[in-house]
Design a protein around this motif. Structure first.
Motif, PDB file in Angstrom:
ATOM      1  N   SER A   1       0.808  -1.202   0.000  1.00 47.84           N
ATOM      2  CA  SER A   1       0.000   0.000   0.000  1.00 47.84           C
ATOM      3  C   SER A   1       0.850   1.265   0.000  1.00 47.84           C
ATOM      4  O   SER A   1       0.595   2.204   0.723  1.00 47.84           O
ATOM      5  N   THR A   2       1.890   1.275  -0.775  1.00 48.92           N
ATOM      6  CA  THR A   2       2.578   2.525  -1.064  1.00 48.92           C
ATOM      7  C   THR A   2       2.677   2.634  -2.575  1.00 48.92           C
ATOM      8  O   THR A   2       2.644   1.634  -3.275  1.00 48.92           O
ATOM      9  N   ASN A   3       2.752   3.847  -3.078  1.00 45.64           N
ATOM     10  CA  ASN A   3       2.905   3.999  -4.518  1.00 45.64           C
ATOM     11  C   ASN A   3       4.367   4.190  -4.858  1.00 45.64           C
ATOM     12  O   ASN A   3       5.242   4.027  -4.013  1.00 45.64           O
ATOM     13  N   ARG A   4       4.630   4.529  -6.106  1.00 43.71           N
ATOM     14  CA  ARG A   4       6.009   4.642  -6.569  1.00 43.71           C
ATOM     15  C   ARG A   4       6.799   5.645  -5.744  1.00 43.71           C
ATOM     16  O   ARG A   4       7.967   5.467  -5.466  1.00 43.71           O
ATOM     17  N   ALA A   5       6.140   6.718  -5.368  1.00 42.82           N
ATOM     18  CA  ALA A   5       6.821   7.760  -4.615  1.00 42.82           C
ATOM     19  C   ALA A   5       6.956   7.385  -3.141  1.00 42.82           C
ATOM     20  O   ALA A   5       7.441   8.170  -2.349  1.00 42.82           O
TER      21      ALA A   5
ATOM     22  N   TYR B   1      -7.301  -1.311 -13.949  1.00 40.63           N
ATOM     23  CA  TYR B   1      -6.998  -0.284 -12.972  1.00 40.63           C
ATOM     24  C   TYR B   1      -5.560   0.141 -13.189  1.00 40.63           C
ATOM     25  O   TYR B   1      -4.663  -0.696 -13.174  1.00 40.63           O
ATOM     26  N   GLY B   2      -5.320   1.417 -13.451  1.00 45.96           N
ATOM     27  CA  GLY B   2      -3.934   1.824 -13.642  1.00 45.96           C
ATOM     28  C   GLY B   2      -3.806   3.293 -13.978  1.00 45.96           C
ATOM     29  O   GLY B   2      -4.804   4.016 -14.040  1.00 45.96           O
ATOM     30  N   PRO B   3      -2.575   3.755 -14.213  1.00 42.39           N
ATOM     31  CA  PRO B   3      -2.367   5.144 -14.637  1.00 42.39           C
ATOM     32  C   PRO B   3      -3.125   5.397 -15.930  1.00 42.39           C
ATOM     33  O   PRO B   3      -3.243   4.498 -16.765  1.00 42.39           O
ATOM     34  N   LYS B   4      -3.606   6.626 -16.111  1.00 41.79           N
ATOM     35  CA  LYS B   4      -4.509   6.841 -17.248  1.00 41.79           C
ATOM     36  C   LYS B   4      -3.841   6.586 -18.590  1.00 41.79           C
ATOM     37  O   LYS B   4      -4.471   6.042 -19.488  1.00 41.79           O
ATOM     38  N   HIS B   5      -2.538   6.927 -18.707  1.00 43.19           N
ATOM     39  CA  HIS B   5      -1.956   6.705 -20.032  1.00 43.19           C
ATOM     40  C   HIS B   5      -1.859   5.217 -20.339  1.00 43.19           C
ATOM     41  O   HIS B   5      -1.962   4.806 -21.488  1.00 43.19           O
TER      42      HIS B   5
ATOM     43  N   ALA C   1       2.882  -2.380 -16.853  1.00 41.03           N
ATOM     44  CA  ALA C   1       3.452  -1.567 -15.794  1.00 41.03           C
ATOM     45  C   ALA C   1       3.030  -2.170 -14.460  1.00 41.03           C
ATOM     46  O   ALA C   1       1.969  -2.789 -14.361  1.00 41.03           O
ATOM     47  N   GLN C   2       3.854  -1.973 -13.433  1.00 44.34           N
ATOM     48  CA  GLN C   2       3.586  -2.628 -12.152  1.00 44.34           C
ATOM     49  C   GLN C   2       2.255  -2.185 -11.545  1.00 44.34           C
ATOM     50  O   GLN C   2       1.571  -2.948 -10.887  1.00 44.34           O
ATOM     51  N   ASP C   3       1.918  -0.927 -11.809  1.00 45.41           N
ATOM     52  CA  ASP C   3       0.676  -0.427 -11.224  1.00 45.41           C
ATOM     53  C   ASP C   3      -0.496  -0.487 -12.215  1.00 45.41           C
ATOM     54  O   ASP C   3      -1.500   0.167 -12.044  1.00 45.41           O
ATOM     55  N   HIS C   4      -0.358  -1.269 -13.253  1.00 43.37           N
ATOM     56  CA  HIS C   4      -1.450  -1.469 -14.209  1.00 43.37           C
ATOM     57  C   HIS C   4      -2.003  -2.877 -13.997  1.00 43.37           C
ATOM     58  O   HIS C   4      -1.327  -3.857 -14.282  1.00 43.37           O
TER      59      HIS C   4
END
Lengths: 344, 371
Positions: free
Chosen positions: A3-7, A244-248, A324-327
């Motif tokens: 439960s942390t994002n890239r940052a 579910y992921g970043p919009k791009h 992508a990891q968050d996709h």
């Protein structure tokens, strides 16, 4: 669960396995039986401070119900909603009150969501009084808020009927801002407005996010508006998130067949500018009933890729080797990356 | 009415300058002949508060097999002008001037009985809300059957067969069973299909679709737009598509008319109006819409609100919201109504704007902001 994002941020809002089921009567049997509408059926989401998460999907997919149960307008049947680490899905109304300040909602209908018999000043002042804020300086605060959303501060004594649809939506936004929320759930905030007014309200929301760092869950069916406004996107189908992921990633490399169909169905202004028309994927049939959703993958009854496993096993929402990891995609046969064209 | 406006109206009654853009559909006989000619149409409603000038001096023509999109926001007059074609305004409460010729027949001033013969038979309308345009008490099959019998002297069973055929044609599965069901048993998309079936059951040559997909989800919207497209290719009907959605316009329209404050402000082929527009209102719309296929960093909304049709500003109706009024000398925008004419050399439509170099302004200031 991660439960942390890239940052390396921790989410301000963490939703885990959230379910919202409604009992309904049916007409079978002498006295009628009971059935369960599984409007939201196991949703995981993370929202980080200051970001915007778009929830898209067609009517009946559960996106509004999800928004309303996160903010506790309805009490979820099961699952967890953590606001900065504190559980708010199960606590009582009284304990919930401090959270109501942190999370606010903007509604679609600028006509139905304002009390026609209260002045704008009263409408915006009420949340201040409820939470004991700006004591003795309520009027100044109301006028500040009106100015903040682009309305004339002198108009606090007017009634909602004296305002246009776009101005009423601004009043609804000012009311939400009154308690200085950290999260706003906006349910189709611009879909009732004319095109030229829509852009005004979207720009206002963008400014609020930039200046005040408010995080948004933005529920909408207009895929162009979501692409413009949101950082990340969750696509819902029949009570579940399917992609579910970043919009791009989601817009340019959609991997779930439903996302691909949804994007290909959206009319595109750019076709007239010579952008080649995208391949049209046309779904057949209607969305199945959420009372008795299909086994396994819920989309399989309309999916052109469906095989035996899709009926037997529910696909997990997860990232793939080539994504992508968050996709994350919930599909047994997600589209291969090389087959995808940016034209979609 | 001034002679200038009249002249502009007449020039607009022909296909806008710049050569017709090839239709996306196969061509049909009579492609060049106008089936519908609207000339200098004005629609006004006397009310307690004054005269509502809903539509003023609108002129256009439409051949068979072609689709005209009428674009505008709430109160722009886009629906009101089309309802006049169907004779749907109450003559006691409406002042209609100008002429509407439908397949050579004059519509304005006709009696309700005459219009009943034309409606459905020559021209049909599909409304936005299929929920309220189908009668809840009667089966879908009954409603289609009676629509057919209104114009054809046939038995109920023949009409019923025709109704089932039409339901099948618009893609409703199990049409025979569906015909015996009530509207509430249909989904939204299915209801809109049933409405289209009813609108087409008498083979009208003109179909007016008033926001036909606004209440529908995108995947259903795509199905309905495809269906209208297929039906037009098959039957060669003329279609007027009334919409606020420029993306839908880009997908379906041959010609586009942009309305603002009851007047046409820009008129041309889809490419002319959407790619090389000459009117600041059209520019404003294009800068307000985020496209689904490209990333747009910033939206540039039109300031202010649409005008009241009770008290339109003198001069150009868009002047109070227009960022370019100061580029026109002598404050002319606030005093003189511009004509709807061709404004610059090259492939552009007609535009109602005083700017002398809309081309250059669009290229330098507007185009970089869109897509």
């Amino acid at each position: 669960m991660e439960s942390t994002n890239r940052a390396g941020q921790t989410p301000i809002l963490t939703v885990r396995d959230l379910k919202m089921h409604f009992p309904v009567k049916n007409n079978e049997g002498l006295l009628g039986g009971r059935q369960i509408v599984k409007a939201v059926d196991g949703v995981d989401l993370d929202l980080y401070a200051g970001e915007t998460l778009g929830l898209v999907g067609e009517s009946g997919c559960g996106k509004s119900t999800l928004g309303r149960s996160i903010i506790r307008l309805t009490r979820p049947t099961a699952g967890s909603v953590l606001f900065q680490g504190t559980e708010m899905a199960t606590i009582g109304e009284r304990q919930l009150r401090p959270f109501r300040r942190k999370l606010q909602m903007i509604f679609q209908d600028p006509y139905g969501s304002l009390n026609p018999r209260q002045t704008v000043g009263t409408i915006i002042k009420t949340p201040l009084e409820v939470h004991g804020l700006a004591k003795g300086k309520e009027k100044e605060r109301v006028q500040d808020l009106l100015a903040r959303v682009g309305l004339n501060p002198e108009h606090y004594n007017r009634y909602p009927s004296e305002f246009s649809g776009g101005q009423r939506q601004r009043i609804g936004i000012a009311r939400a801002l009154a308690v200085e929320p950290q999260v706003i759930i906006a349910d189709e905030p611009v879909s009732a407005l004319d095109v030229s007014i829509q852009a005004q309200v979207i720009n206002l929301l963008n400014a609020l996010r930039r200046d005040l760092g408010i995080a948004f869950i933005f529920i909408a069916h207009d895929l162009g508006v979501v692409r413009h406004f949101c950082d990340r996107v969750a696509v819902m189908y029949l009570g579940k998130i399917v992609e579910y992921g970043p919009k791009h990633e989601v817009y340019e490399r959609p991997r779930h067949p439903y996302t691909q169909a949804l994007l290909s169905a959206a009319p595109d202004l750019n076709v007239v500018r010579g952008v080649p028309p995208k391949e049209h994927i046309r779904l057949v049939g209607d969305v199945p009933s959420p009372i008795d959703p299909p086994s396994g993958c819920r989309f399989r009854t309309r999916c052109w890729k469906a095989q035996a496993i899709c009926a037997e096993q529910e696909p997990v929402l997860e990232s793939r080797d080539d994504s992508a990891q968050d996709h994350r995609i919930a599909c047994h046969f997600p589209a291969q990356l090389e087959g995808l064209t940016a034209a979609v | 009415m001034s002679a200038a406006v009249n002249e502009a109206a007449h020039s607009a009654a022909h296909t806008p300058a710049g050569g017709p853009r090839p239709s996306r559909r196969p061509s049909h006989k009579g492609q060049d002949e106008a089936f519908l000619v609207v000339d200098d149409l004005s629609v006004q409603f006397p009310t307690e508060d004054g005269l509502v000038k809903a539509v003023q001096n609108v002129s256009y023509s439409l051949p068979l097999g072609r689709t005209l999109a009428i674009v505008g926001e709430s109160g722009s007059g886009k629906s009101v002008s089309s309802m006049a074609i169907m004779g749907l305004h109450d003559p006691k409460r409406t002042i209609i001037t100008g002429s509407i010729s439908l397949g050579g027949e004059q519509i304005v001033g006709r009696s309700q009985d005459d219009m009943r013969k034309i409606r459905g038979q020559v021209a049909s309308i599909i409304f936005q809300d299929p929920q309220s345009s189908l009668h809840p008490y009667f089966t879908v099959g009954w409603q289609l059957r009676e629509a057919y019998r209104e114009h054809h002297q046939v038995s109920k069973s023949v009409a019923h067969t025709r109704a089932i055929e039409m339901l099948d044609r618009v893609g409703i599965p199990h049409p025979k069973r569906r015909a015996d069901q009530y509207p509430f048993e249909f989904s939204g998309g299915m209801r809109q299909r049933a409405m289209i079936a009813m609108a087409l059951i008498n083979d009208p040559q003109l179909i007016i679709a008033d926001e036909p997909t606004t209440a529908l989800d995108v995947t259903v919207q795509a199905q309905i737009l495809d269906l209208l497209n297929d039906l037009q290719a098959e039957f060669g009907s003329a279609i007027i598509m009334i919409t606020h959605d420029l993306a839908v316009v880009a997908e379906v329209a041959d010609d586009v008319m942009v309305m603002y404050g009851g007047r046409a402000v820009e008129h041309g082929t889809a490419e002319q109006v959407l790619v090389r527009p000459n009117h600041p209102y059209t520019w404003g719309l294009l800068q307000s819409i985020p496209a689904v296929s490209s990333e747009q960093a910033e939206l540039y909304p039109i300031k202010g609100n649409p005008p009241s049709l009770l008290s339109l500003p003198p001069g150009c109706s868009f002047a109070p919201r227009c960022p370019y009024v100061d580029r026109v000398p002598d404050g002319k925008c606030r005093t003189d109504l511009p004509e709807l004419i061709s404004r610059s050399a090259g492939d552009h439509g007609l535009s109602r704007c005083h700017l002398s170099n809309p081309d250059a302004i669009f290229a330098a200031e507007v185009e970089p902001r869109i897509a």
